[in-house]
Design an enzyme around this catalytic site. Structure first.
Site, PDB file in Angstrom:
ATOM      1  N   LYS A   1       0.656  -1.070  -0.120  1.00 44.73           N
ATOM      2  CA  LYS A   1      -0.122   0.044   0.102  1.00 44.73           C
ATOM      3  C   LYS A   1       0.865   1.175   0.030  1.00 44.73           C
ATOM      4  O   LYS A   1       0.800   2.181  -0.699  1.00 44.73           O
ATOM      5  CB  LYS A   1      -0.917   0.125   1.314  1.00 44.73           C
ATOM      6  CG  LYS A   1      -1.802  -1.229   1.226  1.00 44.73           C
ATOM      7  CD  LYS A   1      -2.803  -1.028   2.365  1.00 44.73           C
ATOM      8  CE  LYS A   1      -2.324  -1.198   4.081  1.00 44.73           C
ATOM      9  NZ  LYS A   1      -1.830  -2.460   4.064  1.00 44.73           N
TER      10      LYS A   1
ATOM     11  N   ARG B   1      -9.607   0.383   8.814  1.00 47.55           N
ATOM     12  CA  ARG B   1      -9.326  -0.958   8.949  1.00 47.55           C
ATOM     13  C   ARG B   1     -10.356  -1.854   9.828  1.00 47.55           C
ATOM     14  O   ARG B   1     -10.045  -3.056  10.079  1.00 47.55           O
ATOM     15  CB  ARG B   1      -8.115  -0.837   9.936  1.00 47.55           C
ATOM     16  CG  ARG B   1      -6.624  -1.085   9.035  1.00 47.55           C
ATOM     17  CD  ARG B   1      -5.692  -1.048  10.119  1.00 47.55           C
ATOM     18  NE  ARG B   1      -4.326  -1.632  10.067  1.00 47.55           N
ATOM     19  CZ  ARG B   1      -3.360  -1.200   9.348  1.00 47.55           C
ATOM     20  NH1 ARG B   1      -3.451   0.147   8.898  1.00 47.55           N
ATOM     21  NH2 ARG B   1      -2.353  -1.806   9.290  1.00 47.55           N
TER      22      ARG B   1
ATOM     23  N   ARG C   1      11.426  -6.886   5.208  1.00 46.59           N
ATOM     24  CA  ARG C   1      11.240  -5.348   5.240  1.00 46.59           C
ATOM     25  C   ARG C   1      12.046  -4.245   6.351  1.00 46.59           C
ATOM     26  O   ARG C   1      12.414  -4.791   7.280  1.00 46.59           O
ATOM     27  CB  ARG C   1       9.761  -4.990   5.158  1.00 46.59           C
ATOM     28  CG  ARG C   1       9.317  -3.567   5.032  1.00 46.59           C
ATOM     29  CD  ARG C   1       8.154  -3.388   4.437  1.00 46.59           C
ATOM     30  NE  ARG C   1       7.014  -3.133   5.935  1.00 46.59           N
ATOM     31  CZ  ARG C   1       5.961  -2.931   5.646  1.00 46.59           C
ATOM     32  NH1 ARG C   1       5.300  -3.098   4.599  1.00 46.59           N
ATOM     33  NH2 ARG C   1       5.165  -2.725   6.705  1.00 46.59           N
TER      34      ARG C   1
ATOM     35  N   ARG D   1      11.331  -2.336  11.987  1.00 49.92           N
ATOM     36  CA  ARG D   1      10.323  -1.955  12.773  1.00 49.92           C
ATOM     37  C   ARG D   1      10.077  -2.753  14.061  1.00 49.92           C
ATOM     38  O   ARG D   1      10.016  -4.036  13.974  1.00 49.92           O
ATOM     39  CB  ARG D   1       8.842  -1.823  12.044  1.00 49.92           C
ATOM     40  CG  ARG D   1       8.731  -0.302  11.390  1.00 49.92           C
ATOM     41  CD  ARG D   1       7.726  -0.195  10.360  1.00 49.92           C
ATOM     42  NE  ARG D   1       6.427  -1.000  10.740  1.00 49.92           N
ATOM     43  CZ  ARG D   1       5.437  -0.973   9.934  1.00 49.92           C
ATOM     44  NH1 ARG D   1       5.528  -0.471   8.797  1.00 49.92           N
ATOM     45  NH2 ARG D   1       4.205  -1.543  10.208  1.00 49.92           N
TER      46      ARG D   1
ATOM     47  N   ARG E   1      -0.582  -9.313  13.182  1.00 49.02           N
ATOM     48  CA  ARG E   1      -1.155  -8.143  12.353  1.00 49.02           C
ATOM     49  C   ARG E   1      -1.980  -8.919  11.172  1.00 49.02           C
ATOM     50  O   ARG E   1      -2.751  -8.415  10.687  1.00 49.02           O
ATOM     51  CB  ARG E   1       0.161  -7.383  11.730  1.00 49.02           C
ATOM     52  CG  ARG E   1       0.514  -6.228  12.623  1.00 49.02           C
ATOM     53  CD  ARG E   1       1.959  -5.692  12.353  1.00 49.02           C
ATOM     54  NE  ARG E   1       2.085  -5.361  11.126  1.00 49.02           N
ATOM     55  CZ  ARG E   1       3.236  -5.103  10.448  1.00 49.02           C
ATOM     56  NH1 ARG E   1       4.248  -5.576  10.856  1.00 49.02           N
ATOM     57  NH2 ARG E   1       3.408  -4.543   9.253  1.00 49.02           N
TER      58      ARG E   1
HETATM   59  P1  ADP Z   1       1.084  -2.414   8.143  1.00 47.15           P
HETATM   60  O1  ADP Z   1      -0.180  -1.944   7.186  1.00 47.15           O
HETATM   61  O2  ADP Z   1       2.304  -2.686   7.504  1.00 47.15           O
HETATM   62  O3  ADP Z   1       0.362  -3.206   9.384  1.00 47.15           O
HETATM   63  P2  ADP Z   1       0.863   0.186   9.078  1.00 47.15           P
HETATM   64  O4  ADP Z   1       1.937   1.202   9.187  1.00 47.15           O
HETATM   65  O5  ADP Z   1      -0.407   0.498   8.332  1.00 47.15           O
HETATM   66  O6  ADP Z   1       1.501  -1.098   8.822  1.00 47.15           O
HETATM   67  O7  ADP Z   1       0.211   0.219  10.744  1.00 47.15           O
HETATM   68  C1  ADP Z   1       1.177  -0.073  11.780  1.00 47.15           C
HETATM   69  C2  ADP Z   1       0.197  -0.189  12.900  1.00 47.15           C
HETATM   70  O8  ADP Z   1      -0.325   0.994  13.331  1.00 47.15           O
HETATM   71  C3  ADP Z   1      -0.804  -1.262  12.818  1.00 47.15           C
HETATM   72  O9  ADP Z   1      -0.428  -2.358  13.274  1.00 47.15           O
HETATM   73  C4  ADP Z   1      -1.729  -0.715  14.049  1.00 47.15           C
HETATM   74  O10 ADP Z   1      -1.404  -0.996  15.526  1.00 47.15           O
HETATM   75  C5  ADP Z   1      -1.558   0.800  13.926  1.00 47.15           C
HETATM   76  N1  ADP Z   1      -2.766   1.207  12.856  1.00 47.15           N
HETATM   77  C6  ADP Z   1      -2.480   1.959  11.656  1.00 47.15           C
HETATM   78  N2  ADP Z   1      -3.512   2.174  11.036  1.00 47.15           N
HETATM   79  C7  ADP Z   1      -4.459   1.722  11.935  1.00 47.15           C
HETATM   80  C8  ADP Z   1      -5.880   2.170  11.796  1.00 47.15           C
HETATM   81  N3  ADP Z   1      -6.420   2.644  10.675  1.00 47.15           N
HETATM   82  N4  ADP Z   1      -6.754   1.645  12.878  1.00 47.15           N
HETATM   83  C9  ADP Z   1      -6.365   1.218  14.005  1.00 47.15           C
HETATM   84  N5  ADP Z   1      -4.786   0.923  14.151  1.00 47.15           N
HETATM   85  C10 ADP Z   1      -4.033   1.436  12.913  1.00 47.15           C
END
Ligand code: ADP
Length: 216
Positions: free
Chosen positions: A13, A88, A127, A162, A173
């Site tokens: 994404k 999400r 990654r 990370r 996740r």
């Molecule tokens: P990835 O898509 O690789 O899991 P992100 O950078 O999008 O990583 O998100 C990292 C973390 O941030 C998630 O595991 C969650 O804890 C939090 N997070 C990000 N966006 C949201 C969202 N829209 N709702 C709830 N938690 C979120």
């Protein structure tokens, strides 16, 4: 353009959002980046979000909607936005619908990036991310390595793994994605906004999105 990128963690994404942003000046809004910056800066939001993120759990919907409500009001959103990692959950998708209505904005498209789980697992464990909060360039130790001494090729900051990229957090996740986020595919299908793009190169994905938007 006003689009949502849906897809599992590691589906690409962020990479696609950055490419689209360069194309037409729409802004990438990544709730993950906003949250990580808040954690690094030690703000109230960061303190609240940190534990959830480290465990690979979702941050509560109310916190996320607070972030998005103010983010949409910033002037750079006027040219369009690419939502990366938001919504999400069902409550976030419902709240987004109401919020956009209130702001008199319409979504153009929801893109579902469909990537096999084996590919995702391999990508996430290899990654690496630039630790500079203003850069956050994504690397991969196999396909796109940083400099030999582990620095970002764009800004020179150290490139790191990370906190939530331990095997345990990655499994959590992916599980959270399947349970809470994947059902949104159906939600946006019913809204008539969904297009599913299979896993190919990012160039091909970007062209498929432009074509869907009538831009190519
Ligand atoms: P990835 O898509 O690789 O899991 P992100 O950078 O999008 O990583 O998100 C990292 C973390 O941030 C998630 O595991 C969650 O804890 C939090 N997070 C990000 N966006 C949201 C969202 N829209 N709702 C709830 N938690 C979120």
């Amino acid at each position: 353009m006003r689009i949502i990128l849906l897809g599992a963690p590691g589906a690409g994404k962020g990479t696609i959002a950055k490419a689209l942003m360069e194309f037409d000046g729409s802004v990438q809004i990544s709730t993950g980046d906003i949250l990580r910056n808040a954690v690094t800066a030690g703000t109230e939001l960061g303190k609240k979000a940190h534990g959830y993120m480290e465990r690979g759990e979702l941050v509560p919907d109310t916190l996320i909607m607070g972030i998005m409500e103010s983010r949409f009001k910033e002037p750079d959103c006027e040219k369009g936005f690419i939502l990366d990692g938001f919504p999400r959950t069902f409550p976030q998708a419902e709240a987004l619908k109401k919020l956009l209505k209130r702001l008199d904005l319409e979504l153009d498209l929801v893109v579902n990036l469909d990537v096999p789980e084996a590919v995702i697992l391999d990508r996430l464990t290899t990654r690496r991310t630039c630790s500079n909060p203003r850069c956050q360039e994504i690397y991969n130790i196999k396909s796109k390595p940083p400099t030999e001494d582990g620095k970002c090729k764009k800004c020179g900051w150290p490139v790191v793994q990370r906190d939530d990229e331990t095997e345990e957090a990655i499994i959590k996740r992916l599980d959270t994605y399947t349970q809470k986020t994947a059902p949104l595919i159906d939600f946006y299908e019913k809204e008539g906004l969904l297009t599913t793009i299979p896993s190919t190169s990012s160039e091909e994905i970007v062209s498929a999105i432009k074509k869907e938007m009538g831009l190519a």
